[in-house]
Design a protein around this motif. Structure first.
Motif, PDB file in Angstrom:
ATOM      1  N   ASP A 104       0.628  -1.122   0.021  1.00 34.03           N
ATOM      2  CA  ASP A 104      -0.005   0.072   0.102  1.00 34.03           C
ATOM      3  C   ASP A 104       0.760   1.065  -0.105  1.00 34.03           C
ATOM      4  O   ASP A 104       0.269   2.364  -0.795  1.00 34.03           O
ATOM      5  N   GLN A 105       1.885   1.263   0.735  1.00 33.14           N
ATOM      6  CA  GLN A 105       2.819   2.423   0.774  1.00 33.14           C
ATOM      7  C   GLN A 105       3.602   2.442  -0.368  1.00 33.14           C
ATOM      8  O   GLN A 105       3.655   3.802  -0.935  1.00 33.14           O
ATOM      9  N   THR A 106       3.928   1.379  -1.080  1.00 37.22           N
ATOM     10  CA  THR A 106       4.635   1.716  -2.383  1.00 37.22           C
ATOM     11  C   THR A 106       3.810   2.103  -3.549  1.00 37.22           C
ATOM     12  O   THR A 106       4.132   3.082  -4.182  1.00 37.22           O
ATOM     13  N   ARG A 107       2.356   1.680  -3.574  1.00 37.18           N
ATOM     14  CA  ARG A 107       1.451   2.173  -4.459  1.00 37.18           C
ATOM     15  C   ARG A 107       1.276   3.533  -4.336  1.00 37.18           C
ATOM     16  O   ARG A 107       1.105   4.278  -5.480  1.00 37.18           O
ATOM     17  N   LEU A 108       1.211   4.115  -3.094  1.00 39.86           N
ATOM     18  CA  LEU A 108       1.095   5.502  -2.886  1.00 39.86           C
ATOM     19  C   LEU A 108       2.173   6.276  -3.584  1.00 39.86           C
ATOM     20  O   LEU A 108       1.971   7.450  -4.139  1.00 39.86           O
ATOM     21  N   TYR A 109       3.478   5.817  -3.363  1.00 36.69           N
ATOM     22  CA  TYR A 109       4.445   6.734  -3.758  1.00 36.69           C
ATOM     23  C   TYR A 109       4.634   6.459  -5.433  1.00 36.69           C
ATOM     24  O   TYR A 109       4.844   7.345  -6.142  1.00 36.69           O
ATOM     25  N   LEU A 110       4.102   5.586  -5.922  1.00 34.25           N
ATOM     26  CA  LEU A 110       4.245   5.243  -7.344  1.00 34.25           C
ATOM     27  C   LEU A 110       3.062   6.152  -8.198  1.00 34.25           C
ATOM     28  O   LEU A 110       3.300   6.816  -8.954  1.00 34.25           O
ATOM     29  N   GLU A 111       1.943   6.226  -7.379  1.00 29.43           N
ATOM     30  CA  GLU A 111       1.036   7.170  -7.966  1.00 29.43           C
ATOM     31  C   GLU A 111       1.255   8.582  -7.876  1.00 29.43           C
ATOM     32  O   GLU A 111       0.885   9.302  -8.566  1.00 29.43           O
ATOM     33  N   LYS A 112       2.122   8.977  -6.682  1.00 28.86           N
ATOM     34  CA  LYS A 112       2.670  10.255  -6.477  1.00 28.86           C
ATOM     35  C   LYS A 112       3.751  10.541  -7.450  1.00 28.86           C
ATOM     36  O   LYS A 112       3.495  11.839  -8.220  1.00 28.86           O
ATOM     37  N   TYR A 113       4.487   9.521  -7.970  1.00 27.50           N
ATOM     38  CA  TYR A 113       5.566  10.071  -8.984  1.00 27.50           C
ATOM     39  C   TYR A 113       5.425   9.239 -10.069  1.00 27.50           C
ATOM     40  O   TYR A 113       5.702   7.951 -10.171  1.00 27.50           O
ATOM     41  N   PRO A 114       4.881   9.666 -11.116  1.00 26.86           N
ATOM     42  CA  PRO A 114       4.637   8.857 -12.401  1.00 26.86           C
ATOM     43  C   PRO A 114       5.620   8.294 -13.144  1.00 26.86           C
ATOM     44  O   PRO A 114       5.447   7.383 -13.967  1.00 26.86           O
ATOM     45  N   PHE A 115       6.758   8.491 -12.807  1.00 29.18           N
ATOM     46  CA  PHE A 115       7.992   7.958 -13.569  1.00 29.18           C
ATOM     47  C   PHE A 115       8.842   7.232 -12.587  1.00 29.18           C
ATOM     48  O   PHE A 115       9.873   6.488 -13.037  1.00 29.18           O
ATOM     49  N   ALA A 116       8.435   6.789 -11.228  1.00 30.69           N
ATOM     50  CA  ALA A 116       9.028   5.984 -10.394  1.00 30.69           C
ATOM     51  C   ALA A 116       8.966   4.639 -10.733  1.00 30.69           C
ATOM     52  O   ALA A 116       8.064   4.047 -11.513  1.00 30.69           O
ATOM     53  N   LEU A 117      10.105   3.828 -10.283  1.00 33.00           N
ATOM     54  CA  LEU A 117      10.355   2.414 -10.740  1.00 33.00           C
ATOM     55  C   LEU A 117       9.993   1.863  -9.267  1.00 33.00           C
ATOM     56  O   LEU A 117       9.671   2.346  -8.450  1.00 33.00           O
ATOM     57  N   VAL A 118       9.847   0.551  -9.445  1.00 31.49           N
ATOM     58  CA  VAL A 118       9.817  -0.182  -8.279  1.00 31.49           C
ATOM     59  C   VAL A 118      11.264  -1.181  -8.153  1.00 31.49           C
ATOM     60  O   VAL A 118      11.562  -1.633  -9.119  1.00 31.49           O
ATOM     61  N   GLY A 119      11.908  -0.767  -7.080  1.00 31.30           N
ATOM     62  CA  GLY A 119      13.107  -1.428  -6.868  1.00 31.30           C
ATOM     63  C   GLY A 119      13.842  -0.869  -5.479  1.00 31.30           C
ATOM     64  O   GLY A 119      13.455   0.369  -5.331  1.00 31.30           O
ATOM     65  N   GLU A 120      14.791  -1.451  -5.110  1.00 35.66           N
ATOM     66  CA  GLU A 120      15.398  -2.512  -5.738  1.00 35.66           C
ATOM     67  C   GLU A 120      14.888  -3.677  -4.993  1.00 35.66           C
ATOM     68  O   GLU A 120      14.737  -3.920  -3.774  1.00 35.66           O
ATOM     69  N   ILE A 121      14.403  -5.058  -5.647  1.00 34.40           N
ATOM     70  CA  ILE A 121      13.896  -5.973  -5.241  1.00 34.40           C
ATOM     71  C   ILE A 121      14.514  -7.166  -5.768  1.00 34.40           C
ATOM     72  O   ILE A 121      15.354  -7.195  -6.632  1.00 34.40           O
ATOM     73  N   GLY A 122      14.131  -8.252  -5.101  1.00 34.13           N
ATOM     74  CA  GLY A 122      14.830  -9.472  -5.713  1.00 34.13           C
ATOM     75  C   GLY A 122      15.081 -10.452  -4.899  1.00 34.13           C
ATOM     76  O   GLY A 122      14.292 -10.588  -3.797  1.00 34.13           O
ATOM     77  N   ILE A 123      15.974 -11.620  -4.985  1.00 32.92           N
ATOM     78  CA  ILE A 123      16.217 -12.685  -4.224  1.00 32.92           C
ATOM     79  C   ILE A 123      17.685 -12.747  -4.170  1.00 32.92           C
ATOM     80  O   ILE A 123      18.414 -12.497  -5.080  1.00 32.92           O
ATOM     81  N   ASP A 124      18.248 -13.500  -2.958  1.00 24.71           N
ATOM     82  CA  ASP A 124      19.663 -13.481  -2.854  1.00 24.71           C
ATOM     83  C   ASP A 124      19.888 -14.849  -1.885  1.00 24.71           C
ATOM     84  O   ASP A 124      19.451 -14.619  -0.706  1.00 24.71           O
ATOM     85  N   ARG A 125      20.356 -15.707  -2.262  1.00 29.35           N
ATOM     86  CA  ARG A 125      20.812 -16.868  -1.462  1.00 29.35           C
ATOM     87  C   ARG A 125      22.063 -16.912  -0.683  1.00 29.35           C
ATOM     88  O   ARG A 125      21.920 -17.552   0.143  1.00 29.35           O
ATOM     89  N   SER A 126      22.924 -15.920  -0.994  1.00 29.45           N
ATOM     90  CA  SER A 126      24.081 -16.025  -0.165  1.00 29.45           C
ATOM     91  C   SER A 126      24.044 -15.050   0.919  1.00 29.45           C
ATOM     92  O   SER A 126      24.889 -15.279   1.807  1.00 29.45           O
TER      93      SER A 126
END
Length: 360
Positions: A104-126
């Motif tokens: 919900d928080q990330t959605r609010l930021y993305l809606e406020k900033y129309p050029f914003a990306l999602v990240g950094e996200i991912g997975i890390d086994r080490s």
């Protein structure tokens, strides 16, 4: 680029002051970037896998269970491996936050900033969880850093369960798809698991791959110009429709071998995949030969350059220049051509292919 609870608001503050605007974007697309234009940033909001254990998946519960009702020790014992039994260590960990709150928080930021990306996200086994220390015990060097980081801390034997990392990643990928935003993805020692997680989000949405035989058979079939125009318009509109996967994905500081690159570039993959490289991660003496082999396999229009540095300034500029020169050498591009190609790729990743085409 945000990575944890403490820096989401900081990225938003910089976006308020220096975020990319439509007028600046127009100049970028027209290549009108004369000296004296104020530097602007593209903000990015997300939860890095190094901090994924601080999130609990509240989607599995049908109740209205509040964050304060979640038993902290039970949560961490379930998502960390091996399961910790040191109660003192567990109590020092942050209180876990619900996944729905993060989204919900990330959605609010993305809606406020129309050029914003999602990240950094991912997975890390080490990676391993660092020991906890109170802010009052931070030394002078640490005090200049954003709280909640890993810098200078001893590492414990505990890692985050891969299934938990995948859940946190998938939720953020689906949000990016819902709002048609590109993502920056971190993947370390888990290249197969990362591809499987990404692939699961676009399953059922794969592009139809026409065989060579059929392409050859229909090569001389006449197509009316109006049909071509309508098809192009439909493709642009389709790119704006919410989907369960991001439209564009950057595998940042890609450290995998050359083999998996073909999986990501398969014509059935509906997302556009970019591969980014940095001096810090990809061109240390021990891994540079692998990076060189990978870069040779990647199409010119899918390459990106980055610093992978946590602070802006002369060192960041120097690292960017060095990696751009290195990529140009590997690809045998003249420097000016390479700079233009990488700039075009960046615009494509951030804004989308249709915008790049309009600027040419």
């Amino acid at each position: 680029m945000a990575s944890r609870a403490q820096d989401q608001g900081l990225v938003a503050q910089f976006a308020d002051a220096h975020g990319l605007t439509s007028s600046m974007l127009s100049k970028l697309l027209k290549r009108d970037t004369a000296t004296g234009v104020q530097c602007q940033i593209v903000p990015s909001f997300g939860w890095h896998p190094w901090f994924s254990h601080q999130i609990y998946d509240d989607s599995v519960s049908q109740s209205t269970e509040r964050a304060e009702d979640v038993h902290k020790l039970d949560h961490y014992q379930a998502v960390l491996v091996p399961s910790p039994h040191d109660s003192d260590f567990l109590r020092k960990l942050p209180d876990p936050r619900p996944l729905s709150e993060l989204i919900d928080q990330t959605r609010l930021y993305l809606e406020k900033y129309p050029f914003a990306l999602v990240g950094e996200i991912g997975i890390d086994r080490s990676f391993r969880i660092p020991e906890n220390s109170s802010d009052s015990n931070r030394d002078e060097t640490e005090s200049a850093l954003t709280p909640g980081g890993r810098e200078g801390k001893r590492l414990t034997p505990y890692r985050v369960h891969m299934d938990h990392q995948k859940k946190i990643l998938t939720a953020q990928l689906q949000l990016a798809g819902e709002l048609s935003r590109p993502v920056s993805v971190h993947g370390v020692a888990a290249h197969g698991a990362l591809f499987e997680t990404l692939q699961a989000t676009w399953r059922g949405h794969e592009k139809v791959v026409v065989s060579k035989r059929i392409r050859k058979r229909t090569a001389h079939t006449y197509s009316h110009p109006d049909e071509e125009e309508n098809r192009s318009r439909d493709e642009v509109l389709d790119a704006r429709v919410a989907k369960p996967f991001p439209p564009r994905i950057c595998l940042h500081s890609y450290s995998g071998p050359p083999g998996p690159v073909k999986q990501y570039l398969h014509p059935s993959v509906p997302a556009t995949i970019f591969f980014s490289f940095s001096k810090l991660v990809n061109f240390s003496s021990s891994v540079s030969s692998k990076a060189i082999d990978v870069i040779k396999e990647i199409p010119d229009d899918r390459l990106l350059a980055e610093s992978d540095l946590h602070c802006a300034g002369e060192r960041m500029d120097d690292l960017l220049e060095r990696v751009v020169r290195t990529i140009c050498q590997i690809k045998r591009w003249p420097l000016e051509k390479g700079i233009r190609q990488l700039a075009s790729n960046w615009v494509h990743f951030i804004i989308g292919e249709s915008s790049v085409e309009k600027s040419d």
